[in-house]
Design an enzyme around this catalytic site. Structure first.
Site, PDB file in Angstrom:
ATOM      1  N   ASN A 105      56.528 -61.783  39.358  1.00 40.34           N
ATOM      2  CA  ASN A 105      55.572 -61.244  40.335  1.00 40.34           C
ATOM      3  C   ASN A 105      54.372 -60.685  39.583  1.00 40.34           C
ATOM      4  O   ASN A 105      54.474 -60.347  38.404  1.00 40.34           O
ATOM      5  CB  ASN A 105      56.243 -60.125  41.139  1.00 40.34           C
ATOM      6  N   HIS A 107      51.661 -57.528  39.838  1.00 37.15           N
ATOM      7  CA  HIS A 107      51.517 -56.230  40.508  1.00 37.15           C
ATOM      8  C   HIS A 107      50.218 -55.576  40.034  1.00 37.15           C
ATOM      9  O   HIS A 107      49.934 -55.567  38.832  1.00 37.15           O
ATOM     10  CB  HIS A 107      52.720 -55.340  40.167  1.00 37.15           C
ATOM     11  N   SER A 134      50.046 -56.161  36.016  1.00 35.65           N
ATOM     12  CA  SER A 134      51.238 -56.476  35.228  1.00 35.65           C
ATOM     13  C   SER A 134      51.957 -57.662  35.846  1.00 35.65           C
ATOM     14  O   SER A 134      52.115 -57.728  37.066  1.00 35.65           O
ATOM     15  CB  SER A 134      52.225 -55.305  35.239  1.00 35.65           C
ATOM     16  N   ASP A 143      59.418 -53.582  41.858  1.00 36.61           N
ATOM     17  CA  ASP A 143      58.409 -53.520  40.776  1.00 36.61           C
ATOM     18  C   ASP A 143      58.955 -52.888  39.494  1.00 36.61           C
ATOM     19  O   ASP A 143      58.216 -52.217  38.762  1.00 36.61           O
ATOM     20  CB  ASP A 143      57.163 -52.744  41.246  1.00 36.61           C
TER      21      ASP A 143
HETATM   22  C1  GRF Z   1      47.283 -58.858  44.686  1.00 30.26           C
HETATM   23  O1  GRF Z   1      46.738 -57.583  44.720  1.00 30.26           O
HETATM   24  C2  GRF Z   1      48.515 -58.854  43.821  1.00 30.26           C
HETATM   25  O2  GRF Z   1      48.405 -58.021  42.721  1.00 30.26           O
HETATM   26  C3  GRF Z   1      49.544 -58.321  44.786  1.00 30.26           C
HETATM   27  O3  GRF Z   1      49.213 -58.851  46.030  1.00 30.26           O
HETATM   28  C4  GRF Z   1      47.846 -59.217  46.066  1.00 30.26           C
HETATM   29  C5  GRF Z   1      47.796 -60.683  46.343  1.00 30.26           C
HETATM   30  O4  GRF Z   1      46.487 -61.157  46.522  1.00 30.26           O
HETATM   31  N1  GRF Z   1      50.875 -58.648  44.355  1.00 30.26           N
HETATM   32  P1  GRF Z   1      46.243 -62.719  46.688  1.00 30.26           P
HETATM   33  O5  GRF Z   1      46.951 -63.135  47.972  1.00 30.26           O
HETATM   34  O6  GRF Z   1      46.810 -63.408  45.481  1.00 30.26           O
HETATM   35  O7  GRF Z   1      44.772 -62.880  46.798  1.00 30.26           O
END
Ligand code: GRF
Length: 186
Positions: A105, A107, A134, A143
């Protein structure tokens, strides 16, 4: 053992990280784009890019049932690695166990700081000089899995959550493809 280079990307929204992972794919191939939101804008983009897609509206569906059907779709597409990219759902323990060590993932904070939501506002409120993003392994704890890579982004004196978010997002689009390329080799 499935080929870890066959990656599924799971999204719920705009999918800007998904797009970055598709456009900068190196050492892996995108086998499936899956979403729990049939109207996710990212899904529309994936279709127009000719990528295989799967979707099922998770609203009102039993969590374990949803995750079982999702898992079956991933298996049907011979997926070896799952990349969450704005997938706004907590995966069930049995799903995580089935794919243990194969789910990553991104984050928007420097983990272990600011797990969960509103990371940018929290970093600014704390007076931090630096934030970032991250890429981490997904485990049952939110997370909290092993951090695979980070990118730092300075917090500017007049930053608000939205301006910081934009710069962190730009950093995410470089970091995620780079770390995923390394991860699929291990
Ligand atoms: C991003 O802020 C990412 O860090 C988080 O969710 C959001 C996803 O944005 N996990 P996108 O859909 O990739 O534009």
């Amino acid at each position: 053992m499935r080929d870890p280079r066959r990656v599924a990307i799971l999204i719920s929204g705009r999918g800007s990280n998904m797009k970055a992972l598709v456009e900068q794919a190196q050492g892996y191939e995108v086998a499936l784009i899956a979403s729990n939101k049939p109207l996710a804008p990212g899904l529309e983009w994936a279709r127009s890019a000719g990528l295989p897609t799967w979707t099922w509206d998770s609203k009102g569906v039993d969590k374990d049932e949803f995750d079982r059907v999702l898992s079956a779709a991933l298996e049907d597409h011979d997926v070896g690695t799952i990349a969450l990219a704005g997938f706004m759902r907590i995966l069930s323990p049995s799903f995580i166990d089935r794919w243990r060590g194969r789910i990553v993932n991104i984050h928007p904070s420097l983990l272990p700081k600011y797990r969960g939501l509103d990371t940018h506002a929290r970093a600014i409120a704390a007076g931090d000089a630096v934030s970032g993003c991250s890429v981490h392994l997904v485990t049952e704890e939110l997370d909290a899995g092993e951090v695979l890579g980070i990118a730092e982004v300075p917090i500017l004196p007049d930053d608000i959550a939205q301006t910081l978010e934009q710069r962190v997002l730009a950093a995410e689009h470089h970091l995620y493809p780079e770390i995923l390329s390394e991860f699929v080799k291990r």
